[in-house]
Motif scaffolding. Structure first.
Motif, PDB file in Angstrom:
ATOM      1  N   HIS A 145      39.504  55.846  55.336  1.00 54.12           N
ATOM      2  CA  HIS A 145      40.032  56.358  54.070  1.00 54.12           C
ATOM      3  C   HIS A 145      39.248  57.566  53.540  1.00 54.12           C
ATOM      4  O   HIS A 145      39.567  58.060  52.468  1.00 54.12           O
ATOM      5  CB  HIS A 145      39.981  55.259  52.995  1.00 54.12           C
ATOM      6  N   ASP A 165      41.187  60.767  52.258  1.00 57.00           N
ATOM      7  CA  ASP A 165      42.025  60.448  51.097  1.00 57.00           C
ATOM      8  C   ASP A 165      41.173  60.120  49.881  1.00 57.00           C
ATOM      9  O   ASP A 165      41.464  60.559  48.770  1.00 57.00           O
ATOM     10  CB  ASP A 165      42.947  59.259  51.401  1.00 57.00           C
ATOM     11  N   ARG A 171      39.712  63.213  48.308  1.00 56.86           N
ATOM     12  CA  ARG A 171      40.736  63.932  47.534  1.00 56.86           C
ATOM     13  C   ARG A 171      41.004  63.218  46.208  1.00 56.86           C
ATOM     14  O   ARG A 171      41.070  63.854  45.143  1.00 56.86           O
ATOM     15  CB  ARG A 171      42.017  64.028  48.366  1.00 56.86           C
ATOM     16  N   GLU A 226      46.877  51.464  49.551  1.00 60.17           N
ATOM     17  CA  GLU A 226      47.415  52.175  50.715  1.00 60.17           C
ATOM     18  C   GLU A 226      48.935  52.216  50.641  1.00 60.17           C
ATOM     19  O   GLU A 226      49.562  51.218  50.277  1.00 60.17           O
ATOM     20  CB  GLU A 226      47.088  51.434  52.008  1.00 60.17           C
ATOM     21  N   HIS A 237      47.745  55.552  54.104  1.00 57.12           N
ATOM     22  CA  HIS A 237      46.995  56.558  53.347  1.00 57.12           C
ATOM     23  C   HIS A 237      46.611  55.991  51.987  1.00 57.12           C
ATOM     24  O   HIS A 237      47.421  55.322  51.326  1.00 57.12           O
ATOM     25  CB  HIS A 237      47.830  57.825  53.145  1.00 57.12           C
ATOM     26  N   VAL A 269      46.272  55.982  48.214  1.00 59.12           N
ATOM     27  CA  VAL A 269      46.973  56.671  47.131  1.00 59.12           C
ATOM     28  C   VAL A 269      46.425  56.275  45.761  1.00 59.12           C
ATOM     29  O   VAL A 269      46.915  56.735  44.738  1.00 59.12           O
ATOM     30  CB  VAL A 269      48.493  56.411  47.202  1.00 59.12           C
ATOM     31  N   ASP A 289      46.970  58.697  42.699  1.00 60.27           N
ATOM     32  CA  ASP A 289      47.554  59.980  43.053  1.00 60.27           C
ATOM     33  C   ASP A 289      48.700  60.284  42.086  1.00 60.27           C
ATOM     34  O   ASP A 289      49.567  59.437  41.867  1.00 60.27           O
ATOM     35  CB  ASP A 289      48.089  59.901  44.487  1.00 60.27           C
TER      36      ASP A 289
END
Length: 149
Positions: A13, A16, A19, A57, A62, A64, A90
């Protein structure tokens, strides 16, 4: 609820998470460097450090959303609670109850560990997050103070 799965943060991870955590810092207008994120990443993966993390995920695996948490002593009640340091979703996944899923996973983990409470703070003007928090938790009357060092 959106089609997400809540899991402990794993090495896969990293991109991700980086970010997402940079987005969290930007949201709160906190200057954060890669070195700072590297330090937090190392804390999460160090069993001797108290900080842990869950991620939400999506169907492709991914991350999120993220939740950083740790146990904290509650001397007055002679118990241990869980403290949620950071929660971020996100922006493209907001409104899909990802935050709810992260909070529920943290509550389940707290019950499993015998914690007496899950506690966190948020900014007064964070109305979107507060709408979620007001739905899933109880607002306390306590004010938070800092002594800058």
């Amino acid at each position: 609820m959106s089609d997400v799965r809540i899991v402990p943060l794993q090495e896969r991870h990293r991109e991700d998470w980086n970010r997402l955590y940079a987005g969290y810092a930007e949201f709160y207008r906190v200057t954060q460097t890669q070195e700072m994120r590297d330090r937090v990443w190392s804390w999460i993966h160090d069993p001797a450090h108290g900080t842990e993390a869950f991620v939400a995920e999506d169907a492709e695996g991914h991350a999120v959303g993220l939740a950083h948490f740790r146990p904290f002593a509650r001397p007055l009640s002679a118990s241990t609670g869980g403290y949620l340091d950071d929660l971020f979703v996100d922006p493209q996944m907001r409104g899909k109850r990802v935050a709810d899923a992260l909070l529920e996973a943290l509550a389940q983990e707290g019950r499993r560990r015998g914690w007496s409470v899950i506690r966190w703070i948020t900014a007064e003007d964070n109305s979107r997050a507060r709408a979620v928090y007001d739905r899933v938790a109880k607002l306390t009357p306590w004010r938070t103070y800092d002594i800058p060092l």
